[in-house]
Design a protein around this motif. Structure first.
Motif, PDB file in Angstrom:
ATOM      1  N   ALA A   1      58.267  57.649  50.104  1.00 50.60           N
ATOM      2  CA  ALA A   1      57.459  56.687  50.867  1.00 50.60           C
ATOM      3  C   ALA A   1      58.208  56.091  52.051  1.00 50.60           C
ATOM      4  O   ALA A   1      57.606  55.453  52.916  1.00 50.60           O
ATOM      5  N   TYR A   2      59.529  56.301  52.106  1.00 51.61           N
ATOM      6  CA  TYR A   2      60.324  55.685  53.163  1.00 51.61           C
ATOM      7  C   TYR A   2      60.143  56.474  54.461  1.00 51.61           C
ATOM      8  O   TYR A   2      60.249  57.712  54.463  1.00 51.61           O
TER       9      TYR A   2
ATOM     10  N   ARG B   1      62.295  48.182  51.233  1.00 57.47           N
ATOM     11  CA  ARG B   1      60.891  48.342  51.645  1.00 57.47           C
ATOM     12  C   ARG B   1      59.973  48.188  50.436  1.00 57.47           C
ATOM     13  O   ARG B   1      58.928  47.530  50.507  1.00 57.47           O
ATOM     14  N   TRP B   2      60.346  48.803  49.329  1.00 56.80           N
ATOM     15  CA  TRP B   2      59.571  48.721  48.084  1.00 56.80           C
ATOM     16  C   TRP B   2      59.429  47.271  47.617  1.00 56.80           C
ATOM     17  O   TRP B   2      58.339  46.824  47.237  1.00 56.80           O
TER      18      TRP B   2
ATOM     19  N   ASN C   1      54.997  44.562  50.858  1.00 60.16           N
ATOM     20  CA  ASN C   1      54.118  44.783  52.008  1.00 60.16           C
ATOM     21  C   ASN C   1      53.523  46.181  52.043  1.00 60.16           C
ATOM     22  O   ASN C   1      52.667  46.467  52.894  1.00 60.16           O
ATOM     23  N   HIS C   2      53.998  47.049  51.131  1.00 61.98           N
ATOM     24  CA  HIS C   2      53.560  48.447  51.155  1.00 61.98           C
ATOM     25  C   HIS C   2      53.216  48.935  49.745  1.00 61.98           C
ATOM     26  O   HIS C   2      53.411  50.109  49.427  1.00 61.98           O
ATOM     27  N   ASP C   3      52.703  48.050  48.905  1.00 63.16           N
ATOM     28  CA  ASP C   3      52.503  48.387  47.492  1.00 63.16           C
ATOM     29  C   ASP C   3      51.634  49.620  47.294  1.00 63.16           C
ATOM     30  O   ASP C   3      51.834  50.377  46.332  1.00 63.16           O
TER      31      ASP C   3
ATOM     32  N   ASP D   1      51.716  52.283  48.759  1.00 58.90           N
ATOM     33  CA  ASP D   1      52.466  53.524  48.982  1.00 58.90           C
ATOM     34  C   ASP D   1      53.183  54.029  47.726  1.00 58.90           C
ATOM     35  O   ASP D   1      53.731  55.142  47.747  1.00 58.90           O
ATOM     36  N   TYR D   2      53.185  53.225  46.673  1.00 62.85           N
ATOM     37  CA  TYR D   2      54.016  53.545  45.512  1.00 62.85           C
ATOM     38  C   TYR D   2      53.200  53.710  44.235  1.00 62.85           C
ATOM     39  O   TYR D   2      52.153  53.073  44.060  1.00 62.85           O
TER      40      TYR D   2
ATOM     41  N   SER E   1      54.550  49.318  41.955  1.00 64.34           N
ATOM     42  CA  SER E   1      55.109  48.333  42.877  1.00 64.34           C
ATOM     43  C   SER E   1      56.364  47.703  42.269  1.00 64.34           C
ATOM     44  O   SER E   1      56.603  47.785  41.066  1.00 64.34           O
TER      45      SER E   1
END
Length: 201
Positions: free
Chosen positions: A73-74, A98-99, A103-105, A107-108, A111
């Motif tokens: 995800a990076y 980032r995880w 702010n990008h939950d 994407d994973y 979380s």
């Protein structure tokens, strides 16, 4: 390559820890392991080396976070991370930040908040109802152990990251629980290992 398996060195470390706990007279009321193959293998070798008449209870709450998911995800890449362990560590820590930003939950797969909450629950469950003088032994992985430790010192992501960076395979973190709650009294003790056997992650 199957990363989720116990290496030859990992087998040595597990047996050394089991022998150490046997010599110390540790006889746990329960043994808990995460559900990852290497965690279950570690627990079994530990039990055998310590001579305990018990079977590990599997709690997936102690599973490690998915580093591959974080890296996928990076948005940046570092080709040297494939061959340079320091470059890999730097990239993983950037991806972890980032995880953890929340702010990008989306994407994973999991979380950071969900990860920490499941470790909190797993720790609570591991000590539930133990009673005075009774011990639980938990077999997990560095990220999960580092969060349990960070929680107990009222820390957050920066403390977790620092502790995760130095967690030694088969290191012992000791937590006591009583009327005042849970207290960490040792972190990452690995005196049972010869220096040449000390490994991370």
């Amino acid at each position: 390559m199957d990363y989720d398996r116990l290496s030859t060195r990992g087998k040595d470390q597990s047996q050394a820890l089991g022998a150490h706990l046997l010599a110390a007279g540790t006889t746990p009321t329960r043994v808990v392991s995460g559900n990852m193959k290497r965690q279950r293998q570690t627990a079994q070798r530990l039990i055998e080396a310590a001579g305990w008449d018990t079977t590990a209870v599997v709690d997936p709450g102690w599973d490690e976070f998915d580093a591959t998911d974080l890296l996928n995800a990076y948005p940046e890449e570092d080709p040297s991370a494939k061959t340079d362990s320091r470059a890999f560590q730097r990239l993983l820590e950037k991806a972890s930040a980032r995880w953890a930003s929340n702010n990008h939950d989306a994407d994973y797969l999991e979380s950071f908040s969900a990860f920490t909450q499941r470790i909190d629950t797993a720790l609570d469950d591991a000590v539930e109802g133990l009673g005075p003088g009774r011990d639980a032994v938990v077999v997990s992985s560095s990220g999960a152990i580092a969060w349990a430790a960070a929680r107990l010192v009222n820390g957050g992501f920066p403390q977790w990251l620092a502790l995760n960076r130095v967690t030694v395979n088969s290191g012992v973190t000791k937590i006591v629980t009583g009327s005042s709650g849970k207290t960490m009294v040792t972190f990452n003790d690995h005196g049972h290992l010869p220096r040449a056997w000390v490994t991370y992650r």
